[in-house]
Design an enzyme around this catalytic site. Sequence first.
Site, PDB file in Angstrom:
ATOM      1  N   GLY A 188       0.836  -1.193   0.000  1.00 25.42           N
ATOM      2  CA  GLY A 188       0.000   0.000   0.000  1.00 25.42           C
ATOM      3  C   GLY A 188       0.868   1.238   0.000  1.00 25.42           C
ATOM      4  O   GLY A 188       2.014   1.196   0.478  1.00 25.42           O
ATOM      5  N   GLN A 219       2.587  10.049   1.521  1.00 23.26           N
ATOM      6  CA  GLN A 219       3.911   9.422   1.561  1.00 23.26           C
ATOM      7  C   GLN A 219       4.786   9.806   0.376  1.00 23.26           C
ATOM      8  O   GLN A 219       5.996   9.640   0.424  1.00 23.26           O
ATOM      9  CB  GLN A 219       3.781   7.894   1.604  1.00 23.26           C
ATOM     10  CG  GLN A 219       3.155   7.372   2.888  1.00 23.26           C
ATOM     11  CD  GLN A 219       3.088   5.872   2.868  1.00 23.26           C
ATOM     12  OE1 GLN A 219       2.172   5.293   2.294  1.00 23.26           O
ATOM     13  NE2 GLN A 219       4.057   5.213   3.467  1.00 23.26           N
ATOM     14  N   CYS A 275       5.716   0.000   7.367  1.00 24.32           N
ATOM     15  CA  CYS A 275       5.319   1.182   6.600  1.00 24.32           C
ATOM     16  C   CYS A 275       6.519   1.682   5.806  1.00 24.32           C
ATOM     17  O   CYS A 275       7.625   1.751   6.342  1.00 24.32           O
ATOM     18  CB  CYS A 275       4.831   2.265   7.554  1.00 24.32           C
ATOM     19  SG  CYS A 275       4.292   3.767   6.732  1.00 24.32           S
ATOM     20  N   LEU A 276       6.287   2.034   4.540  1.00 22.69           N
ATOM     21  CA  LEU A 276       7.384   2.536   3.700  1.00 22.69           C
ATOM     22  C   LEU A 276       7.950   3.849   4.245  1.00 22.69           C
ATOM     23  O   LEU A 276       9.062   4.221   3.893  1.00 22.69           O
ATOM     24  CB  LEU A 276       6.911   2.713   2.258  1.00 22.69           C
ATOM     25  CG  LEU A 276       6.523   1.409   1.534  1.00 22.69           C
ATOM     26  CD1 LEU A 276       5.914   1.712   0.174  1.00 22.69           C
ATOM     27  CD2 LEU A 276       7.720   0.484   1.387  1.00 22.69           C
ATOM     28  N   HIS A 279      -4.691   1.107   7.574  1.00 25.72           N
ATOM     29  CA  HIS A 279      -3.357   1.712   7.671  1.00 25.72           C
ATOM     30  C   HIS A 279      -3.215   2.854   6.658  1.00 25.72           C
ATOM     31  O   HIS A 279      -2.757   3.955   7.005  1.00 25.72           O
ATOM     32  CB  HIS A 279      -2.299   0.622   7.429  1.00 25.72           C
ATOM     33  CG  HIS A 279      -0.881   1.105   7.403  1.00 25.72           C
ATOM     34  ND1 HIS A 279       0.076   0.654   8.289  1.00 25.72           N
ATOM     35  CD2 HIS A 279      -0.250   1.994   6.595  1.00 25.72           C
ATOM     36  CE1 HIS A 279       1.230   1.266   8.016  1.00 25.72           C
ATOM     37  NE2 HIS A 279       1.060   2.071   6.989  1.00 25.72           N
ATOM     38  N   GLU A 280      -3.644   2.600   5.420  1.00 30.92           N
ATOM     39  CA  GLU A 280      -3.508   3.624   4.377  1.00 30.92           C
ATOM     40  C   GLU A 280      -4.457   4.801   4.630  1.00 30.92           C
ATOM     41  O   GLU A 280      -4.078   5.958   4.439  1.00 30.92           O
ATOM     42  CB  GLU A 280      -3.759   3.021   2.988  1.00 30.92           C
ATOM     43  CG  GLU A 280      -2.815   1.896   2.586  1.00 30.92           C
ATOM     44  CD  GLU A 280      -1.344   2.222   2.768  1.00 30.92           C
ATOM     45  OE1 GLU A 280      -0.955   3.387   2.605  1.00 30.92           O
ATOM     46  OE2 GLU A 280      -0.562   1.308   3.106  1.00 30.92           O
ATOM     47  N   HIS A 336      -3.078   7.283   6.985  1.00 34.07           N
ATOM     48  CA  HIS A 336      -2.111   8.226   6.389  1.00 34.07           C
ATOM     49  C   HIS A 336      -2.813   9.491   5.890  1.00 34.07           C
ATOM     50  O   HIS A 336      -2.255  10.588   5.948  1.00 34.07           O
ATOM     51  CB  HIS A 336      -1.381   7.588   5.201  1.00 34.07           C
ATOM     52  CG  HIS A 336      -0.191   6.754   5.583  1.00 34.07           C
ATOM     53  ND1 HIS A 336       0.882   7.266   6.272  1.00 34.07           N
ATOM     54  CD2 HIS A 336       0.108   5.454   5.348  1.00 34.07           C
ATOM     55  CE1 HIS A 336       1.791   6.311   6.449  1.00 34.07           C
ATOM     56  NE2 HIS A 336       1.343   5.198   5.903  1.00 34.07           N
TER      57      HIS A 336
HETATM   58 CO    CO Z   1       2.267   3.358   5.833  1.00 32.51          CO
END
Ligand code: CO
Length: 190
Positions: free
Chosen positions: A61, A66, A116-117, A158-159, A162
Amino acid sequence: MNFDYKNNFHISELPLPELKIFTYPAPVLKKVAEPINEFNQELKDLGEQMIQTMYKSYGIGLAAPQIGKSIRLFVSDIDFDLDKEEDDLITNANPKVYINPKIIEHSGKIIYEEGCLSFPGIYEKVNRHEKITLEYQDISGETHTVKATGIESVCLQHELDHLDGIVFIEKLSPLKQSYLKKKFLKSKKK
Ligand code: CO
């Protein structure tokens, strides 16, 4: 979408340049993102570039904040298989774009280890709703609802977080959060 994700492909075949991923503590990760009202070609191009950036980063994701854009859009694919021994071959790709998403129903609880990226190297167990019903618009502006459970439900929550300026470690106790934030900042300096 321009690229055909239905056929197997190597990550190196994805044509669009990789977007820069912002990591903690970038201010854009803390902002509440703006709703999207215009479903134009620019948005389609961004969605596709985010999908390709997600695969190139080995993520499931990626949310617009991000990559530095404070708008209510994220992409995800929880179905694909990656074979690193076959030169990063991807099979069963099923990328999706979610715009202006809202949770309209939820039930149960699930604990799942998340990463998470924007926090590379940090993995922690987080509490989430087990089942959700998500309402969202697709890249053309059409409204859909999807019922999700398990890892799909976790990933969508989670997304979505963000887009509200929330990173996953903020779901943990304040003590754990400050420990992880310090640990991450230290690892970044190296
Ligand atoms: Co994330």
